[in-house]
Every structure is written in C-alpha cells, then in structure tokens.
Design a protein around this motif. Structure first.
Motif, PDB file in Angstrom:
ATOM      1  N   GLY A  34       0.811  -1.211   0.000  1.00  0.00           N
ATOM      2  CA  GLY A  34       0.000   0.000   0.000  1.00  0.00           C
ATOM      3  C   GLY A  34       0.845   1.262   0.000  1.00  0.00           C
ATOM      4  O   GLY A  34       0.317   2.365   0.063  1.00  0.00           O
ATOM      5  N   GLU A  35       2.149   1.104  -0.031  1.00  0.00           N
ATOM      6  CA  GLU A  35       3.085   2.225  -0.082  1.00  0.00           C
ATOM      7  C   GLU A  35       4.398   1.720  -0.675  1.00  0.00           C
ATOM      8  O   GLU A  35       4.590   0.520  -0.837  1.00  0.00           O
ATOM      9  N   GLN A  36       5.265   2.650  -1.000  1.00  0.00           N
ATOM     10  CA  GLN A  36       6.543   2.283  -1.598  1.00  0.00           C
ATOM     11  C   GLN A  36       7.482   1.714  -0.535  1.00  0.00           C
ATOM     12  O   GLN A  36       7.574   2.233   0.572  1.00  0.00           O
ATOM     13  N   ALA A  37       8.171   0.641  -0.878  1.00  0.00           N
ATOM     14  CA  ALA A  37       9.151   0.045   0.033  1.00  0.00           C
ATOM     15  C   ALA A  37      10.453   0.835  -0.038  1.00  0.00           C
ATOM     16  O   ALA A  37      10.994   1.064  -1.115  1.00  0.00           O
ATOM     17  N   GLN A  38      10.965   1.287   1.110  1.00  0.00           N
ATOM     18  CA  GLN A  38      12.208   2.040   1.177  1.00  0.00           C
ATOM     19  C   GLN A  38      13.414   1.111   1.319  1.00  0.00           C
ATOM     20  O   GLN A  38      14.476   1.378   0.797  1.00  0.00           O
ATOM     21  N   ASP A  39      13.239   0.014   2.078  1.00  0.00           N
ATOM     22  CA  ASP A  39      14.337  -0.912   2.351  1.00  0.00           C
ATOM     23  C   ASP A  39      13.735  -2.268   2.690  1.00  0.00           C
ATOM     24  O   ASP A  39      12.586  -2.352   3.123  1.00  0.00           O
ATOM     25  N   ILE A  40      14.513  -3.326   2.491  1.00  0.00           N
ATOM     26  CA  ILE A  40      14.067  -4.676   2.801  1.00  0.00           C
ATOM     27  C   ILE A  40      15.234  -5.439   3.404  1.00  0.00           C
ATOM     28  O   ILE A  40      16.389  -5.217   3.023  1.00  0.00           O
ATOM     29  N   SER A  41      14.936  -6.287   4.372  1.00  0.00           N
ATOM     30  CA  SER A  41      15.986  -7.052   5.044  1.00  0.00           C
ATOM     31  C   SER A  41      15.439  -8.411   5.455  1.00  0.00           C
ATOM     32  O   SER A  41      14.272  -8.527   5.840  1.00  0.00           O
ATOM     33  N   LYS A  98       4.111  -2.052  12.147  1.00  0.00           N
ATOM     34  CA  LYS A  98       4.312  -0.958  13.104  1.00  0.00           C
ATOM     35  C   LYS A  98       4.217   0.364  12.352  1.00  0.00           C
ATOM     36  O   LYS A  98       4.958   0.591  11.392  1.00  0.00           O
ATOM     37  N   LYS A  99       3.277   1.221  12.763  1.00  0.00           N
ATOM     38  CA  LYS A  99       3.166   2.551  12.157  1.00  0.00           C
ATOM     39  C   LYS A  99       4.241   3.457  12.741  1.00  0.00           C
ATOM     40  O   LYS A  99       4.478   3.447  13.946  1.00  0.00           O
ATOM     41  N   LEU A 100       4.879   4.231  11.885  1.00  0.00           N
ATOM     42  CA  LEU A 100       5.945   5.139  12.306  1.00  0.00           C
ATOM     43  C   LEU A 100       5.441   6.575  12.279  1.00  0.00           C
ATOM     44  O   LEU A 100       4.624   6.938  11.437  1.00  0.00           O
ATOM     45  N   GLU A 101       5.946   7.397  13.193  1.00  0.00           N
ATOM     46  CA  GLU A 101       5.542   8.803  13.259  1.00  0.00           C
ATOM     47  C   GLU A 101       6.552   9.716  12.581  1.00  0.00           C
ATOM     48  O   GLU A 101       6.559  10.915  12.825  1.00  0.00           O
ATOM     49  N   PHE A 102       7.397   9.159  11.748  1.00  0.00           N
ATOM     50  CA  PHE A 102       8.422   9.929  11.050  1.00  0.00           C
ATOM     51  C   PHE A 102       8.652   9.293   9.687  1.00  0.00           C
ATOM     52  O   PHE A 102       8.154   8.202   9.404  1.00  0.00           O
ATOM     53  N   GLU A 116       7.143   3.734   3.582  1.00  0.00           N
ATOM     54  CA  GLU A 116       7.259   5.180   3.750  1.00  0.00           C
ATOM     55  C   GLU A 116       6.791   5.637   5.133  1.00  0.00           C
ATOM     56  O   GLU A 116       7.299   6.615   5.656  1.00  0.00           O
ATOM     57  N   ARG A 117       5.830   4.937   5.718  1.00  0.00           N
ATOM     58  CA  ARG A 117       5.313   5.304   7.044  1.00  0.00           C
ATOM     59  C   ARG A 117       5.102   4.106   7.965  1.00  0.00           C
ATOM     60  O   ARG A 117       4.601   4.258   9.070  1.00  0.00           O
ATOM     61  N   ASN A 118       5.454   2.886   7.516  1.00  0.00           N
ATOM     62  CA  ASN A 118       5.207   1.672   8.286  1.00  0.00           C
ATOM     63  C   ASN A 118       6.390   0.720   8.195  1.00  0.00           C
ATOM     64  O   ASN A 118       7.165   0.751   7.232  1.00  0.00           O
ATOM     65  N   PRO A 140      11.184   7.495   7.596  1.00  0.00           N
ATOM     66  CA  PRO A 140      12.491   6.829   7.630  1.00  0.00           C
ATOM     67  C   PRO A 140      13.103   6.745   6.243  1.00  0.00           C
ATOM     68  O   PRO A 140      12.408   6.835   5.228  1.00  0.00           O
ATOM     69  N   SER A 141      14.411   6.576   6.188  1.00  0.00           N
ATOM     70  CA  SER A 141      15.086   6.393   4.901  1.00  0.00           C
ATOM     71  C   SER A 141      15.777   5.042   4.809  1.00  0.00           C
ATOM     72  O   SER A 141      16.005   4.542   3.730  1.00  0.00           O
TER      73      SER A 141
END
Length: 89
Positions: free
Chosen positions: A36-43, A75-79, A59-61, A81-82
């Motif tokens: 539902g959003e773009q993936a910034q990183d995967i591990s 987990k929803k994030l309040e910032f 982007e937000r989770n 992340p990159s």
C-alpha cells in the motif's frame, strides 16, 4: 534454479487470438503482498532463536512478514524513515 528449469514455455500458455506470442519462460510468484506504499528498504535477518522473517520498511510503516508471505506484524511510524538496520536484542 529448479523453478526456472520446470517453468512452462510462455508460447504454450497463450491462445492464438490473444496478444502476440513472445518467447521465453513464464514464472509465477509463490506469494505476493501489497504494502500500500513504496518500500524504502528490505531485510531478511537471520536470528538463530526465531523463524525467518522478512522486514520491509515502507514510507510510514514497518512490516514483518513470514517467509510464506503472511503478515506477522506491522508498526506505524511517526516519522519518514530512509533506511533501517535490524538486530537481535
């Protein structure tokens, strides 16, 4: 490599009245998950005490998926992340 070896040819799967035929192998994924959003990183961390998990930073989770594609938690994030670095605690 086994999946590539047993994949059926793309030409054998298409009807003659559909789109023009293209050569090569056609593969289907074992599982998919819509973030539902773009993936910034995967591990895929390898912690010895737990089963394998796929961590995806959106982007937000932060998503944690099982190795079969089912969601373990989110987990929803309040910032914004990159990147991220998972570690055992």
């Amino acid at each position: 490599f086994e999946t590539l070896a047993v994949a059926t040819d793309a030409e054998s799967r298409q009807d003659s009245d559909l789109l023009p035929k293209t050569g090569g192998k056609r593969l289907t994924p074992d599982w998919t998950f819509v973030l539902g959003e773009q993936a910034q990183d995967i591990s895929v961390p390898s912690f010895s005490h737990s089963s394998s998990s796929i961590l995806v930073l959106g982007e937000r989770n932060l998503f944690c998926l099982r190795d079969n594609g089912q969601i373990r938690f989110m987990k929803k994030l309040e910032f914004n992340p990159s990147c991220f670095l998972p570690y055992a605690s």
